[in-house]
Each structure stands twice: as structure tokens, then as C-alpha cells.
Design an enzyme around this catalytic site. Structure first.
Site, PDB file in Angstrom:
ATOM      1  N   ASP A  66       0.621  -1.235  -0.151  1.00 43.37           N
ATOM      2  CA  ASP A  66      -0.038  -0.053   0.126  1.00 43.37           C
ATOM      3  C   ASP A  66       0.768   1.371   0.121  1.00 43.37           C
ATOM      4  OD1 ASP A  66       0.568  -1.099   2.739  1.00 43.37           O
ATOM      5  OD2 ASP A  66      -0.858   0.578   3.462  1.00 43.37           O
ATOM      6  N   HIS A 142       8.332  -0.884  12.658  1.00 44.46           N
ATOM      7  CA  HIS A 142       7.390  -1.503  11.839  1.00 44.46           C
ATOM      8  C   HIS A 142       7.578  -3.022  11.819  1.00 44.46           C
ATOM      9  CE1 HIS A 142       3.677  -1.482   9.577  1.00 44.46           C
ATOM     10  NE2 HIS A 142       4.142  -1.396   8.348  1.00 44.46           N
TER      11      HIS A 142
HETATM   12 ZN   LIG Z   1       0.543   1.170   5.624  1.00 40.22          ZN
HETATM   13 ZN   LIG Z   2       3.108  -1.287   6.564  1.00 42.86          ZN
END
Ligand SMILES: [Zn+2]
Ligand SMILES: [Zn+2]
Length: 308
Positions: A66, A142
């Protein structure tokens, strides 16, 4: 001079009929930098009248689809438009391979040079330097390696004091540039002091971009005191337990980061598609950091130095 943050899309994960994935533009002195390039980013560029040929730098935070899947389309459009100016793409290792495979199987060669710059995902690094701007990348927290970015204007020149400019008119033209650069000027045994004939320059502005990440002290030092921070705010308080398994933040946590880093203004985005609107995000963030705004598509935020 322009220093503007423009929202093209701020949906997390998947797009919806109305909401586009991560894609943002920085307009810095009429040079455009694309930050992430989710699906359909180029349609949003057209819709909001961004001159796509003026984009020379594209920064990709990480390789979740994304955040980059729109890049193949945009690069193909540049080919169709016969772009010849180079484009510079800053991204984690792997993006070049993804893009080149697509070109290879389409039997195409880009009409313009594409320079891939692999980001250092482990430490604060200067990635771009122009006469007016410096850009740094720094790691965030992340599920896969991911970087935030800091944009810092270089110091401006001083301004000639309009009330005294008539006293300089008889001097060679170079006097203006010399005084603006904080140097005194000597002519026929007279010294013209830059402090007298010029006014202090406008303060340099700073902007930081942080998505996707768990709330973490790791990156606070890199965004300390910026004039504007974009920080992801995927969830509201109701879904806070999802942050640790997905490595995302709530709006409240984004606001806490804004407060701890003493930023001047906060923009929140990267909203989960489970929410119908983002008013709860805004309310929860403003309880901590009142100067918070939503990253709504098409919105433009001028980055300004805080009033002292
Ligand atoms: Zn994202
Ligand atoms: Zn991500």
C-alpha cells in the site's frame, strides 16, 4: 516561498471506493517530492493538479504494497509521456528488483533514467541535499524495515532593508548579494555593515513524515521541535490492542509523540478502513495535542515557522 504538504491518499492497507492508499506530496519552492506511492496515486496527482513532470524525487518508506504499488503505474505513465528527465527513487532494498521485473516482462525500457537509491534502514542518514533543502531518513518500528523522513530548509539569505536601499543605489550591483550573505561591503573607504543594511532572514522550516510505526522513543530525537509532523494514526483507542500485533499507532499515541517531540503542528493519517469517519481519531488526538488536523484527501498544509 512554498513549503506545502499535500494529501493524495491516507488510507491504510486497502483502498475503498473513495479513499486512496498512502501518497503525499511536498511542494518545496515549486519542486515536488512524492512521499509513498500507493495504488492510484497518479490519479490523485491529476485530480489535485500536481505537475507530475516536476516530481524529480520519490521517497518510499517501506515495501508494504500500500506504500509503493502505484509506482509501476506512474513510471509507466512517464514512459507514455516520453519523459526524458531523470527520476530519483529512494527506497529500501528490493524496490529496484520489483520495478525492473515489471519493465523486463513488459518488454520495455524507460524513456528516462531511473536512479534507485537504497535507504540505510539502520541509522539516521542524509539522503538528499540541494542548494535549499536537506532530507534525512531514520528508522521507525514496523513489522518490516521502515524509515521516516525529515525535511529541513537550508538557511535563507538575509533581506535588504527596504528603508535603506536608496543608500546603496550608487554602489556596484554585487553589494546586495554580499550584504545578504552576512558580509560587510567596502567601497571607496567606506564600510557598509550588513547588520545595518539587511534584516534577519525568515527562519528555516522543518517537516517530518512518520508512517508506519508503533509508538516508539526510537525516532523522537529525529523529529524534535519540527514545525509540522505527519504521524500515522491507524486506530482509535477502541482498537489499541491491535497496535502491538500490527506495529501501528493510535491517534492518541501519535499525539503523545507530537507532544513529547514538542512539534508545532501535527497531521494524522493512514486510517484503518474499519472506521466510517475519523472524528474519533481527531478528538482523541486533540485531547493530548490540540493543534492536530486530519490528513484529508486534497488538503494542503502550509508549513510555517511557529510564531514566537
Ligand atoms: Zn501502511
Ligand atoms: Zn506497513
Amino acid at each position: 516561498m512554498n513549503f506545502e504538504f499535500i494529501i493524495l491518499g491516507s488510507s491504510s492497507g486497502r483502498p475503498t471506493a473513495d479513499l486512496y492508499q498512502s501518497a503525499y506530496v511536498l511542494n518545496i519552492h515549486n519542486n515536488y517530492i512524492l512521499l509513498d506511492c500507493g495504488e492510484g496515486a497518479q490519479m490523485q496527482l491529476f485530480k489535485y493538479g500536481i505537475p507530475i513532470m516536476k516530481i524529480n524525487h520519490i521517497l518510499i518508506t517501506h515495501l508494504h504494497a500500500d506504500h509503493f504499488i502505484g509506482l509501476i503505474g506512474l513510471l509507466n505513465t512517464y514512459n507514455l509521456l516520453k519523459r526524458d528527465k531523470p527520476i530519483h527513487i529512494y527506497a529500501p532494498k528490493g524496490l529496484e528488483e520489483i520495478i525492473q521485473v515489471q519493465f523486463k516482462h513488459a518488454g520495455k525500457v524507460a524513456s528516462y533514467p531511473i536512479y534507485f537509491h537504497e535507504l540505510n534502514m539502520n541509522q539516521n542518514t542524509k539522503v538528499i541535499e540541494t542548494p535549499t533543502l536537506e532530507v534525512y531518513s531514520f528508522p521507525v518500528n514496523h513489522r518490516i524495515e521502515c524509515n521516516g523522513f525529515l525535511f529541513r530548509e537550508k538557511a535563507h539569505l538575509r533581506n535588504i532593508n527596504p528603508e535603506l536601499v536608496s543608500e546603496l543605489k550608487h554602489l556596484p550591483n554585487e553589494v546586495y548579494q554580499i550584504l545578504k550573505r552576512s558580509k560587510d561591503y567596502e567601497f571607496e573607504n567606506r564600510i557598509y555593515e550588513y547588520e545595518k543594511y539587511t534584516l534577519p532572514p525568515p527562519k528555516s522550516r522543518t517537516f517530518a513524515f512518520v508512517t508506519d510505526t508503533l509508538k516508539d522513543n526510537l525516532y523522537i530525537k529525529h523529529i524534535q521541535g519540527v514545525d509540522m509532523l505527519f504521524h500515522e494514526a491507524t486506530f482509535t483507542d477502541e482498537h489499541e490492542e491491535l497496535t502491538t500485533e500490527t506495529f501501528h499507532s493510535t491517534a492518541r499515541q501519535a499525539a503523545e509523540i507530537g507532544q513529547e517531540a514538542q512539534v508545532k503542528k501535527l497531521i494524522i493519517g493512514h486510517f484503518s478502513t474499519r472506521y466510517k469517519d475519523f472524528e474519533t481519531h481527531l478528538k482523541e488526538a486533540r485531547e493530548i495535542f490540540p493543534n492536530t488536523f486530519l490528513a484529508e484527501q486534497g488538503k494542503r498544509f502550509e508549513i510555517q515557522t511557529a510564531q514566537v
